[in-house]
Write an enzyme that holds these catalytic residues in place. Structure first.
Site, PDB file in Angstrom:
ATOM      1  NE  ARG A 373      -3.571  -2.368   2.548  1.00  0.00           N
ATOM      2  CZ  ARG A 373      -4.314  -2.610   3.836  1.00  0.00           C
ATOM      3  NH1 ARG A 373      -4.238  -1.687   4.781  1.00  0.00           N
ATOM      4  NH2 ARG A 373      -4.882  -3.868   3.881  1.00  0.00           N
ATOM      5  CD  GLN A 391      -3.973  -7.622   5.183  1.00  0.00           C
ATOM      6  OE1 GLN A 391      -4.438  -8.107   4.038  1.00  0.00           O
ATOM      7  NE2 GLN A 391      -4.462  -6.607   5.630  1.00  0.00           N
ATOM      8  CG  ASP A 393      -6.716 -10.976   4.574  1.00  0.00           C
ATOM      9  OD1 ASP A 393      -7.377 -10.922   5.493  1.00  0.00           O
ATOM     10  OD2 ASP A 393      -6.693 -10.645   3.263  1.00  0.00           O
ATOM     11  CG  HIS A 395     -11.391 -12.632   2.853  1.00  0.00           C
ATOM     12  ND1 HIS A 395     -10.030 -12.838   2.334  1.00  0.00           N
ATOM     13  CD2 HIS A 395     -11.674 -11.109   2.985  1.00  0.00           C
ATOM     14  CE1 HIS A 395      -9.688 -11.481   2.187  1.00  0.00           C
ATOM     15  NE2 HIS A 395     -10.449 -10.611   2.891  1.00  0.00           N
ATOM     16  CE  LYS A 475     -13.333  -0.057  11.065  1.00  0.00           C
ATOM     17  NZ  LYS A 475     -12.193   0.359   9.950  1.00  0.00           N
TER      18      LYS A 475
END
Length: 648
Positions: A373, A391, A393, A395, A475
Site C-alpha cells: 500500500r 497479513q 488474512d 475471508h 467491524k
RNA sequence: GCUGCUGUAGCUCAGUGGUAGAGCGCACCCUUGGUAAGGGUGAGGCCGGGAGUUCAAUCCUCCCCAGCAGCACCA
C-alpha cells in the site's frame, strides 16, 4: 432566598442558601479548607469553586490530595497558563483550544514563526512566573453576542468560530487567570499558585490541523506533561526513557533483526535473526489456522486493473495503490496492473471457481497475503506502519445467519492466540454504520447485532466507535498497546455485504436457488511486521524462548574447551534448538555482556570443569545467578522450552 | 500529505567556509581469562542527492530524497 440541602461524603447534611458556591461551603467549614480546596464534586460532576449550586445535592470538596481531580485541574490550568505566557511573550499569537490529555495537556496556537526549543524554555520560565503570582482565577457566564464581539474586537477568529459552534442552549463561560481571559467550560483551580511549579514540563511542538481537518489552517501545538509533584514528573520522564529503550527500531538494530533503507521506504530488509522470528510466528499461525478450520491459499501480487475496477478499489483506494504499468512489446495496448493492497478480491476469485453449495459454508479461506500500500510518507513508522507487509488474512464466506457464530468463534480463536503470544489484555473497538454506506438499514441492524452479541457471548466488552464502520459493513478492531502507550490495531473482523455482490460470488442454497454469501474479512496478527514490532517492544527484546531468534550461545571460557563447546552446540541443534558458538579469543565476562545485550535467553559457558563433568554452566538472561547442570539435563530442559505454546 | 526538526565511519555522536574526529564495533597481534567491557596496533568516510553563491562548500542558499515527533490518513 430559598434554602437547599447539601449532603457531605460522611452523610452529614447542611442547609445553605440556593446559589451557594463550593467556596462559600468550604469557608463555612474551615478557612483552611477554603484555602486548600481546588474544586468540588457536586452530584458526581466536577464543579468549580465559583459555580453556584441551586438544588439539593451531594457535595465533596476536593483538595490536592484528590489525585484525579487535582491532576485534571492542574493540567487544565497549565493549558491556560501556557496560553497566557505565550501571549505575554508574543502578543500577536492567536489562541485556539487547549485540552487535557493523557499525562498532560496541549494548546494549539496560530503563529507564523515556528516555536523553537528555546522558545519552549522561555515559555516555561514565564509560566513559572505566572504561577508564582498566585493570580486569582475568576469566571463569568457571558451573553453569546458579547462573547463573539469580544473576540472579534480582540482579533481572535478561532475563538469566534468556537463560540459559534457551541450549541445555543449551552452557556458561554469565560475564565480569567489574572488579567488573561479565555473561553472555557471549566472547572479551574482557585488561583494559579495552586499549580505545582516543579511538576510540569513542556515537551514538544508539532503541527496540528484546526479542528482536526487537513483542509483547514495548520496550527502549532505545544505539548506539556504535568504531575502533582516533582517526583511524579521525574518518574514519568524516566518511564519515557525506559520506553525509548524498547523501541523496536532500536532493538531491531541491536538484535540484528532487520533494516530499512532509502531505496525502499516503508519496506523491510529482514536479517536472519528477524526472519527467524517471522517464520517461527508464521509456522505457529499456520498450525492454528489449520486447527481453526481454515484452508490456506495463495494469490497473485500483480493484478490487472480490471479486477480492481470490479472490486471498487480502483475508484475508492487508487491513491493508496502501487500502479504497475507494463509496455508489452507485442501487446496492442498498455497493460495496467496494481500490486494488491488487499487479498479479498483475489480470494473471491478462488471462491468463484466452481459452484459452491450451502454445504460448503462457512468457507474459511486464509492467506499469508503479501500486500503493498502506498501509505502517506508521514504515516510510516518503523516496521509498525509500512508499505509492504504480509497479513495473516482470511475471508470467511458464510450465510447471514452464520455471522454471529463465526464472529464468536473468531474472537475465541484470536484471544487464544494473543494469550499464547503473551497478550492477556487487548481492547475491542466496535465500529458501526457510517453516514455513507451501502446496504439496507435492515441488513446493517442484523450485522451490527450479530457482532455485538458475539462479542458479549465470547465474554468481552467493547468500546463503541460510532460511525466508524466501513462503507460495506460494521467491524471489530482488536487493539494492542506499545511501549509508550500508543495503540495499534492488530486484529480485525469486518462484515462485508458489498464485495460478494460486486464480484458476483454466490452459492446454491437448500432451495436450489442462487444466494449471495456474506464475507467476513478477518486477521488476528493484522500484519506480521506490525505484530513483530509490538512483540519486540512488549518483551523489550526478551522474546519467549520459542520465538527468540538466537536461543542459546555456547561460550568457551578457555580455548581448551572449544571442542566440547562444539559438541554441546551440535547436541542442541540436533534437538532443533537454535544454538550458536562463541569460541572467540575473549574473556567470559565480555561474551556474557555481549550476548546479554543481544538478548540471547540462555548462555551456556564451558570451561575445563564442565569438560570434565560433561556439564554446562547455565546463565539465563536477566539473572545474575548461574547454575551448573549436566549436558543431558540442559538438553532436555531446553528442548521442552523451545516448543511453541501449541506444541508444548 | 502537512508543520517543525534531523541526515558526518557499521552504531552512537563531536566538528570546521580551506575535502574530517571520538567512543563502541570490525581486522590483526599479545593475552587462556570463570559469568555484563583485558591490552596494543590498524583498516574504515563522495560529510543523504542535485543545483547555486564563493578563489574555495561537509559547513551558506534553493530544490529533491529519507528519517524523527505530532497532525491528518489507516477504505
Amino acid at each position: 432566598m430559598s434554602q437547599i440541602s447539601l449532603t457531605f461524603p460522611d452523610g452529614n447534611q447542611r442547609n445553605y442558601d440556593a446559589g451557594v458556591t463550593p467556596a462559600d461551603v468550604a469557608a463555612s467549614i474551615a478557612t483552611s479548607l477554603a484555602k486548600k480546596a481546588i474544586s468540588a464534586t457536586v452530584n458526581g460532576a466536577h464543579w468549580d469553586m465559583q459555580w453556584p449550586i441551586t438544588e439539593n445535592a451531594s457535595i465533596a470538596i476536593n483538595t490536592m490530595k484528590d489525585d484525579a481531580a487535582a491532576l485534571e485541574l492542574v493540567r487544565h490550568d497549565l493549558a491556560h497558563i501556557m496560553a497566557r505566557a505565550v501571549q505575554e511573550i508574543w502578543p500577536d499569537v492567536k489562541v485556539t483550544i487547549g485540552p487535557v490529555i493523557n499525562n498532560g495537556w496541549y494548546y494549539d496556537f496560530d503563529r507564523k514563526a515556528p516555536f523553537t526549543p528555546e522558545d519552549l524554555g522561555l515559555i516555561e520560565k514565564k509560566m513559572k512566573e505566572i504561577i508564582n503570582l498566585r493570580d486569582e482565577v475568576r469566571t463569568e457566564v457571558w451573553d453569546r453576542d458579547r462573547a463573539v464581539q469580544h473576540y472579534k474586537d480582540s482579533n481572535e477568529p478561532f475563538k469566534v468560530e468556537l463560540i459559534e459552534s457551541i450549541p445555543g442552549s449551552d452557556p458561554i463561560r469565560m475564565y480569567w487567570h489574572g488579567h488573561w481571559q479565555d473561553l472555557c467550560r471549566g472547572p479551574h483551580l482557585q488561583n494559579t499558585g495552586q499549580v505545582p511549579a516543579d511538576g510540569f514540563k513542556l515537551m514538544s511542538v508539532a503541527g496540528a490541523y484546526w479542528r482536526g481537518d487537513s483542509a483547514r489552517e495548520q496550527l502549532q501545538r505545544i505539548y506539556g506533561v504535568a504531575f502533582l509533584n516533582k517526583e511524579a514528573l521525574k518518574a514519568h520522564l524516566n518511564m519515557l526513557e525506559e520506553a525509548a529503550k524498547r523501541d523496536h527500531r532500536k532493538l531491531g538494530r541491536e538484535m540484528d533483526l532487520f533494516h530499512m533503507q532509502e531505496e525502499a521506504p516503508g519496506q523491510i530488509f529482514w536479517h536472519p535473526n528477524g526472519w527467524k522470528i517471522y517464520t517461527t510466528l508464521q509456522d505457529y499461525m499456520r498450525r492454528q489456522q489449520e486447527r481453526g478450520g481454515y484452508v490456506e491459499v495463495n494469490t497473485p501480487q500483480v493484478v490487472d486493473r480490471k479486477l480492481w475496477e470490479a472490486s471498487g478499489h480502483w475508484e475508492k483506494y487508487q491513491e493508496n495503490m502501487f500502479i504497475v504499468e507494463v509496455d508489452e512489446e507485442h501487446a496492442r495496448e498498455k497493460a495496467v496492473n496494481a500490486l494488491k493492497p488487499m487479498n479479498c478480491p483475489c480470494h473471491v476469485q478462488v471462491y468463484n471457481q466452481g459452484l459452491k453449495s450451502y454445504r460448503d459454508l462457512p468457507l474459511r479461506m486464509a492467506e499469508f497475503g503479501s500486500c503493498n500500500r502506498y501509505e502517506p510518507s508521514g504515516a510510516l513508522h518503523g516496521i509498525m506502519r509500512v508499505r509492504g507487509f504480509t497479513q495473516d488474512d482470511a475471508h470467511i464466506f458464510c450465510r447471514e445467519d452464520q455471522i454471529e457464530a463465526e464472529t464468536k468463534k473468531f474472537i475465541e480463536f484470536l484471544s487464544a492466540i494473543y494469550k499464547d503470544l503473551g497478550f492477556e489484555n487487548f481492547a475491542i473497538k466496535f465500529s458501526d454504520r457510517p453516514d455513507t454506506r451501502s446496504g439496507s438499514d435492515e441488513v446493517w441492524d442484523k450485522a451490527e447485532g450479530a457482532l455485538k452479541s458475539a462479542t458479549e457471548a465470547a465474554g468481552y466488552e467493547f468500546e463503541l466507535n460510532p460511525g466508524e464502520g466501513a462503507f460495506y459493513g460494521p467491524k471489530l478492531e482488536f487493539v494492542l498497546t506499545d511501549a509508550i502507550g500508543r495503540d495499534w490495531q492488530c486484529g480485525t473482523l469486518q462484515v462485508d455485504f458489498v464485495l460478494p455482490e460486486r464480484l458476483d460470488a454466490n452459492y446454491i442454497g437448500e432451495d436450489g436457488a442462487k444466494h449471495r454469501p456474506v464475507m467476513l474479512h478477518r486477521a488476528v496478527l493484522g500484519s506480521f511486521e506490525r505484530f513483530i514490532g509490538i512483540l519486540i517492544e512488549s518483551f523489550a527484546g526478551r522474546l519467549p524462548f520459542w520465538l527468540a531468534p538466537r536461543q542459546v550461545v555456547v561460550a568457551a571460557i578457555v580455548s581448551d574447551a572449544d571442542e566440547y563447546c562444539r559438541e554441546v552446540a551440535a547436541a542442541l541443534r540436533a534437538k532443533g534448538i537454535r544454538a550458536e558458538l562463541d569460541l572467540r579469543n575473549e574473556k567470559i565476562n565480555y561474551k556474557v555482556r555481549e550476548h546479554s545485550v543481544g538478548k540471547v535467553p540462555v548462555i551456556l559457558a564451558c570451561g575445563m570443569k564442565e569438560v570434565e563433568d560433561k556439564s554446562v554452566s547455565v546463565r539465563r538472561l536477566g539473572e545474575k545467578q548461574t547454575s551448573v547442570v549436566s549436558l543431558d539435563a540442559i538438553i532436555e530442559t531446553l528442548t521442552t522450552e523451545s516448543k511453541a505454546p501449541d506444541l508444548a
